[in-house]
Design a protein around this motif. Structure first.
Motif, mmCIF file in Angstrom:
data_model
loop_
_atom_site.group_PDB
_atom_site.id
_atom_site.type_symbol
_atom_site.label_atom_id
_atom_site.label_comp_id
_atom_site.label_asym_id
_atom_site.label_seq_id
_atom_site.Cartn_x
_atom_site.Cartn_y
_atom_site.Cartn_z
ATOM 1 N N ALA A 9 0.798 -1.229 0.000
ATOM 2 C CA ALA A 9 0.000 0.000 0.000
ATOM 3 C C ALA A 9 0.828 1.277 0.000
ATOM 4 O O ALA A 9 0.264 2.366 -0.043
ATOM 5 N N ALA A 18 -6.012 2.161 -1.706
ATOM 6 C CA ALA A 18 -6.312 2.483 -0.312
ATOM 7 C C ALA A 18 -7.107 3.782 -0.213
ATOM 8 O O ALA A 18 -8.103 3.869 0.520
ATOM 9 N N LEU A 30 -3.063 -0.951 6.413
ATOM 10 C CA LEU A 30 -2.080 -0.785 5.347
ATOM 11 C C LEU A 30 -0.827 -1.587 5.660
ATOM 12 O O LEU A 30 -0.286 -1.521 6.766
#
Length: 263
Positions: A9, A18, A30
């Motif tokens: 991420a 995200a 994340l």
């Protein structure tokens, strides 16, 4: 609150996914290797989108990474609604000339990790709230639709991920969990640099590249609508569709003409 877990991420498509999920109302978990980049992203999600966000900095290529991530997720929330298997990279070059250890590391991240993480977190995705749909989004590539000389193992790993996604989707068709495979084409990320591609090849790819934000918007919409496969962009859709109509030998020669001439 419903949570979405996004691996890889810290940048590129993972970062864009995200943010797109935060816009859709999900809180975020994340995961990537860069703690600094994850901290920055988490802060943006909290301040800009008013969603919860936490992160775990870990080398996802480590064999026990999936177990560690799954344990962390279970500590963070009992309501996991989205799993995004995005972590991965490519290696450009002839198979016999690339170090085997590097190629095995890539396969661990591209294939073994999403399989292990999905297996570990599927019970949580199936549990959740009764009225709440759950989603798995596996990030493959248009390379999944054909062999690509000089990206041989990368393309093979993405073909595996596409096949895994479709098989698992069918197994879960009578459950609350929907499985989608995202197959983007060239995207303006650090993929080419990480793969070791030369500048001339990168310039060629840039002519048809999409932004990570554009890819993420199409991907999340497709996932939430329950699509089996999402191929962002007209050029990519046409290219992926043609691979089923054109002889494999021809598509391989075309791919080799694009990628191998720069080696």
């Amino acid at each position: 609150m419903a949570y979405a877990l996004v691996t890889g991420a810290s940048r590129g498509i993972g970062r864009a996914l995200a943010l797109s999920l935060a816009e859709c109302g999900y809180d975020l978990l994340l995961v990537a290797r860069s703690g600094e980049a994850l901290q920055e992203l988490a802060s943006e999600i909290i301040l800009k989108h008013q969603r919860e966000a936490d992160f775990l900095a870990i080398d996802l290529a480590e064999p026990e990474a999936a177990t560690t991530v799954a344990g962390w997720v279970q500590q963070q929330t009992p309501n996991l609604a989205v799993l995004v298997n995005n972590a991965g990279y490519g290696l450009w070059g002839r198979f016999e000339q690339l170090p085997l250890a590097e190629q095995q590391n890539m396969l661990q991240l591209n294939m073994a990790l999403p399989v292990a993480l999905t297996h570990a977190l599927l019970p949580a995705l199936r549990a959740g709230r009764d009225s709440q749909k759950s989603y798995i989004l596996n990030v493959a590539s248009t390379a999944a639709y054909q062999a690509v000389p000089s990206l041989t193992l990368y393309a093979a790993s993405k073909a595996f991920l596409l096949s895994f996604s479709r098989g698992l989707r069918y197994e879960l068709k009578d459950t609350k969990v929907s499985v989608t495979c995202l197959c983007p084409g060239a995207t303006t990320t650090s993929f080419a640099d990480r793969a070791g591609m030369g500048s001339e090849l990168q310039k060629t790819a840039e002519k048809v590249s999409m932004t990570p934000e554009a890819v993420a918007a199409v991907a999340v919409a497709g996932m939430l609508s329950g699509q089996a496969e999402v191929v962002p962009g007209i050029i990519n859709k046409v290219s992926a569709g043609l691979t089923s109509l054109v002889p494999k030998g021809l598509t391989e020669r075309i791919a080799a003409g694009i990628y191998e001439k720069y080696l």
